[in-house]
Structure formats: C-alpha cells, structure tokens
Motif scaffolding. Structure first.
Motif, PDB file in Angstrom:
ATOM      1  N   SER A  48      -0.887   2.229   4.609  1.00 11.93           N
ATOM      2  CA  SER A  48      -0.808   2.420   3.160  1.00 11.93           C
ATOM      3  C   SER A  48      -1.683   3.592   2.711  1.00 11.93           C
ATOM      4  O   SER A  48      -1.299   4.379   1.833  1.00 11.93           O
ATOM      5  CB  SER A  48      -1.231   1.145   2.427  1.00 11.93           C
ATOM      6  N   ASN A  52      -0.228   7.008   0.811  1.00 12.26           N
ATOM      7  CA  ASN A  52      -0.792   7.520  -0.447  1.00 12.26           C
ATOM      8  C   ASN A  52      -1.297   8.951  -0.299  1.00 12.26           C
ATOM      9  O   ASN A  52      -1.024   9.813  -1.141  1.00 12.26           O
ATOM     10  CB  ASN A  52      -1.938   6.611  -0.914  1.00 12.26           C
ATOM     11  N   GLN A 152       5.958  13.296  -7.905  1.00 14.43           N
ATOM     12  CA  GLN A 152       4.928  12.688  -8.745  1.00 14.43           C
ATOM     13  C   GLN A 152       5.356  11.306  -9.232  1.00 14.43           C
ATOM     14  O   GLN A 152       4.531  10.400  -9.378  1.00 14.43           O
ATOM     15  CB  GLN A 152       4.619  13.613  -9.928  1.00 14.43           C
ATOM     16  N   THR A 153       6.653  11.145  -9.470  1.00 11.35           N
ATOM     17  CA  THR A 153       7.166   9.813  -9.824  1.00 11.35           C
ATOM     18  C   THR A 153       7.001   8.862  -8.644  1.00 11.35           C
ATOM     19  O   THR A 153       6.593   7.701  -8.809  1.00 11.35           O
ATOM     20  CB  THR A 153       8.651   9.894 -10.216  1.00 11.35           C
ATOM     21  N   MET A 154       7.312   9.340  -7.440  1.00 15.70           N
ATOM     22  CA  MET A 154       7.129   8.534  -6.235  1.00 15.70           C
ATOM     23  C   MET A 154       5.669   8.153  -6.050  1.00 15.70           C
ATOM     24  O   MET A 154       5.338   7.037  -5.643  1.00 15.70           O
ATOM     25  CB  MET A 154       7.626   9.310  -5.016  1.00 15.70           C
ATOM     26  N   ASP A 155       4.764   9.083  -6.380  1.00 17.94           N
ATOM     27  CA  ASP A 155       3.330   8.833  -6.244  1.00 17.94           C
ATOM     28  C   ASP A 155       2.900   7.686  -7.152  1.00 17.94           C
ATOM     29  O   ASP A 155       2.123   6.809  -6.756  1.00 17.94           O
ATOM     30  CB  ASP A 155       2.557  10.113  -6.594  1.00 17.94           C
ATOM     31  N   SER A 156       3.433   7.664  -8.374  1.00 21.27           N
ATOM     32  CA  SER A 156       3.064   6.603  -9.314  1.00 21.27           C
ATOM     33  C   SER A 156       3.668   5.258  -8.942  1.00 21.27           C
ATOM     34  O   SER A 156       3.168   4.210  -9.339  1.00 21.27           O
ATOM     35  CB  SER A 156       3.501   6.988 -10.736  1.00 21.27           C
ATOM     36  N   LEU A 157       4.755   5.279  -8.156  1.00 21.38           N
ATOM     37  CA  LEU A 157       5.413   4.038  -7.735  1.00 21.38           C
ATOM     38  C   LEU A 157       5.082   3.656  -6.295  1.00 21.38           C
ATOM     39  O   LEU A 157       5.685   2.741  -5.741  1.00 21.38           O
ATOM     40  CB  LEU A 157       6.935   4.185  -7.880  1.00 21.38           C
ATOM     41  N   ALA A 158       4.103   4.364  -5.705  1.00 19.79           N
ATOM     42  CA  ALA A 158       3.791   4.135  -4.288  1.00 19.79           C
ATOM     43  C   ALA A 158       3.387   2.695  -4.022  1.00 19.79           C
ATOM     44  O   ALA A 158       3.689   2.129  -2.972  1.00 19.79           O
ATOM     45  CB  ALA A 158       2.683   5.088  -3.845  1.00 19.79           C
ATOM     46  N   TYR A 159       2.678   2.070  -4.988  1.00 18.64           N
ATOM     47  CA  TYR A 159       2.212   0.686  -4.780  1.00 18.64           C
ATOM     48  C   TYR A 159       3.376  -0.274  -4.604  1.00 18.64           C
ATOM     49  O   TYR A 159       3.262  -1.272  -3.876  1.00 18.64           O
ATOM     50  CB  TYR A 159       1.328   0.255  -5.950  1.00 18.64           C
ATOM     51  N   VAL A 160       4.523   0.023  -5.238  1.00 21.22           N
ATOM     52  CA  VAL A 160       5.697  -0.839  -5.090  1.00 21.22           C
ATOM     53  C   VAL A 160       6.212  -0.784  -3.656  1.00 21.22           C
ATOM     54  O   VAL A 160       6.494  -1.818  -3.037  1.00 21.22           O
ATOM     55  CB  VAL A 160       6.814  -0.413  -6.070  1.00 21.22           C
ATOM     56  N   PHE A 161       6.302   0.433  -3.115  1.00 21.27           N
ATOM     57  CA  PHE A 161       6.765   0.599  -1.744  1.00 21.27           C
ATOM     58  C   PHE A 161       5.776  -0.022  -0.758  1.00 21.27           C
ATOM     59  O   PHE A 161       6.172  -0.578   0.266  1.00 21.27           O
ATOM     60  CB  PHE A 161       6.987   2.079  -1.433  1.00 21.27           C
TER      61      PHE A 161
END
Length: 259
Positions: A48, A52, A152-161
C-alpha cells in the motif's frame, strides 16, 4: 483460555497446543484468521505504501518533467521531441516514447516502470510487464493535462483500491493457510497412529493450526525486515510439521487393552 493467551502459549508450549484439540472448531477458525492477518500485515503495508508513493511520484513527475504530448488515433504524439524521454526516480522509471524505439518486451527488463509508448501503455511491477494498446480504450483523444487530472483523481481514491486489495489479499492468504493446515493435519493424523495416540483428524487439524504460530511469527518478522529466507516455503512447512509432531507426542498414548 482466551485467544490471546492461546497465542502466547503456542509460542513455546507443545503441551498446551495439544490441549487445544478439545476446543470448538469455530474458535480454531478465528485463530487461523488471526494468524492470517498477522502474516499479511508486512506485505500489505509495503504494498500500500508503494502504491501511494508510485501514484504520487508519477503525478508530480508527469506535471513537472514530462514534455507535452497527445494520444490521438491510437498513437502517441510529442511536440518537438524525436528521442525517447526517460526519467528515473528512486522507485519508479517513467518513459515517454513516440518514436517506436521501445516496446513492452524491452521495458520488462526495467524495474518498476510506467511507459507511454507509440501505440501502447505499459506498466512493470515486480518484474512483470502488463501492456495495454491505446485502441483497447476506443478511439480516444488524451492530452498530458487530462492524464494528470485522471492520475490526481486516482491519487485521491487510492484508499478505496487499497481496501479492496487488503480484503482480496487476506482472502487468498486465508485460503492458502486453510489448505496448508489440511495437508499438515493429514500428516499429523498419520503420525498420531505411528505414535499410538488416539486422535481424530479434526483434533489433528486443531493442533496443526496452533502449531503454525511460530513459523507465522518468524516469517512475519522476516517480511517486516524485508529479508528473503532461502527456501522459505519449504522451511515453513518443515517447521510446522515438526511442531505438529511435538504437540502430538504430548498427547497421552492409548492404554493397551487388558487381556
């Protein structure tokens, strides 16, 4: 005895491990899940953390160091850039190549890499290359700025993945641990007959689960230190089986029938 006392006793006492054969199957399953989670923690942490850092590094590097480009008609085009651009970071290499110099087979020799090539997008992680042709996404038109916004959108949703990854990883680890204990319990049942102990297969399975505590803790520590143990899988199985035998020998042997 609660599950944490059992964990402590399983680290040093084959006699206590043998006594756990009388407890319910549900408690043993919960203990097996606890061991699985402990074993998974180091790998999940580093994985993880790597995800990140990779997403963040890729986003910053794309914005500050990668030249402008567009993807249209399923082809990468760069402005005033005839040679491939290679940007090497400590844990990530980024390649931008509209010239056709690179392909996924050549890039697979690199470490962790993200590459935008003439007709495909390639990701290399742990020595494994995954390539995706631009045509597989339809006839898209994409600019550098639009890609940065997406990252950047993926970065903000990284916790979901990461949550999905954690659940999936623990599930597969649990399946492996269940299969391991089933096989080891078969050996344990065989040795119980050799040693003259009156044990059912279910009792051998419970003993096996607790006997894997020491190897789980050992390999978890090694994973925390990121130290590779030579022939680790074989060593894991050997130590577990050895502890199963020690615990079975702590069971009182069957009394011979009186004539």
């Amino acid at each position: 005895m609660n599950i944490f006392k059992q964990f402590y006793r399983s680290l040093y006492s084959p006699k206590d491990i043998a006594s756990f054969r009388f407890q319910g199957i549900g408690k043993t399953i919960i203990y097996l899940l606890l061991l699985t989670i402990i074993a998974a923690i180091p790998n999940l942490y580093y994985l993880s953390k790597g995800i990140n850092e990779a997403i963040h590094t890729f986003s910053i590097t794309m914005e500050e160091e990668v030249p402008s480009f567009t993807i249209s008609d399923n082809t990468l085009n760069t402005k005033n850039q005839n040679e491939p651009t290679i940007i090497e970071k400590p844990d990530l290499t980024i390649i931008l190549d509209a010239s056709g110099t690179y392909d996924h087979t050549k890039i697979s020799t690199y470490g962790n890499t993200v590459a935008l090539l003439k007709n495909e997008f390639v990701i290399v992680t742990a020595g494994q290359a995954q390539s995706f042709e631009y045509s597989s996404f339809g006839n898209i038109t994409l600019t550098k700025e639009e890609l940065i916004d997406f990252i950047q959108t993926m970065d903000s949703l990284a916790y979901v993945f990461i949550i999905i990854l954690v659940v999936t990883y623990i599930l597969f680890m649990l399946i492996y641990k269940v299969l391991q204990t089933i096989v080891l319990a078969m050996f344990g049942n065989f040795f119980s007959k050799i040693f003259g102990r009156a044990l059912t297969y279910a009792q051998c399975w419970k003993i096996t689960v607790y006997s894997t505590t020491i190897p789980v803790i050992f390999f978890t520590i090694m994973d925390c230190l990121q130290t590779i143990v030579p022939s680790g899988y074989l060593l894991n199985w050997f130590i577990s089986l050895f502890l199963v035998c020690l615990a079975i020998k702590e069971v009182k042997p069957e009394k011979p029938l009186q004539p």
